[in-house]
Design an enzyme around this catalytic site. Structure first.
Site, short mmCIF file in Angstrom:
data_model
loop_
_atom_site.label_atom_id
_atom_site.label_comp_id
_atom_site.label_asym_id
_atom_site.label_seq_id
_atom_site.Cartn_x
_atom_site.Cartn_y
_atom_site.Cartn_z
N ASP A 268 -2.30 -3.80 -12.79
CA ASP A 268 -0.99 -4.91 -13.71
C ASP A 268 -1.45 -6.30 -14.29
OD1 ASP A 268 -2.13 -6.01 -11.45
OD2 ASP A 268 -0.18 -5.42 -10.03
N PHE B 23 6.47 -3.05 -7.11
CA PHE B 23 5.04 -3.00 -5.64
C PHE B 23 5.34 -0.95 -5.51
CE2 PHE B 23 2.49 -2.75 -2.02
CZ PHE B 23 1.30 -3.98 -2.19
N GLU C 60 -9.94 3.09 -12.03
CA GLU C 60 -8.80 3.01 -11.77
C GLU C 60 -8.17 3.26 -11.34
OE1 GLU C 60 -8.72 0.12 -9.64
OE2 GLU C 60 -8.73 -1.55 -10.96
#
Length: 179
Positions: free
Chosen positions: A107, A156, A103
């Protein structure tokens, strides 16, 4: 999402290209040592993990197969929709493999939790999760990767496969998206 995304939207570098390369190589060696002589299947969650998977499988010096799944929860935004949609499933029968889910980032944990449950129900020889990035502060489901290369702050992030509106995947490092 503005179609005219520019380099000005690339913020601070969070993980350098060199740090990524070093950790991926170390991880590949650890995986090879653990699974030598065993049937190994690396499962990439598309699209974000494809670069990590490519580098990781090259760092593993034993035979391994790869498979792909596509699971979405972000679509074109910068926050999770909360709904995980499996849009492409594996072709392999995992019951004959030691499976490592590769992955890009964990989060909230929703996506990888759903994928892990799906694959576990198919009875692989073993099932592990390796993630490039971990954001434990954002977790909304109880989930921990078996191996996280980097723990990152609640930002982000873009680069090294991670995108914003399909842009910036090709950056060789991980950076904050300034929006």
């Amino acid at each position: 999402m503005d179609a005219n995304i520019t380099e000005n939207q690339i913020g601070k570098i969070i993980v350098s290209e060199e740090k990524i390369r070093r950790k991926v190589n170390e991880t590949g060696k650890m995986i090879a040592d653990k699974y030598r002589g065993k049937p190994l299947l690396l499962v990439s969650i598309l699209k974000g993990a494809f670069i990590f998977l490519a580098d990781l499988c090259r760092a593993i010096d034993i035979p391994c197969e790869i498979g792909f799944m596509c699971a979405q929860s972000y679509y074109n935004g910068t926050s999770s929709s909360g709904i995980v949609n499996i849009t492409m499933d594996l072709e392999q029968d995992v019951s004959n493999y030691h499976v490592i889910i590769v992955e890009d980032i964990i989060d909230t944990g929703r996506t990888i939790s759903d994928v892990k449950k799906l694959l576990a129900a198919r009875k692989p020889l073993s099932l592990k999760v390796v993630t490039l990035l971990d954001k434990p502060d954002r977790r909304v489901v109880p989930l921990e990767a078996d191996l996280s290369l980097f723990t990152v702050p609640d930002l982000f992030l873009i680069g090294y496969g991670l995108d914003c509106g399909e842009k910036f995947r090709n950056l060789p490092y991980i950076a904050e998206y300034k929006g």
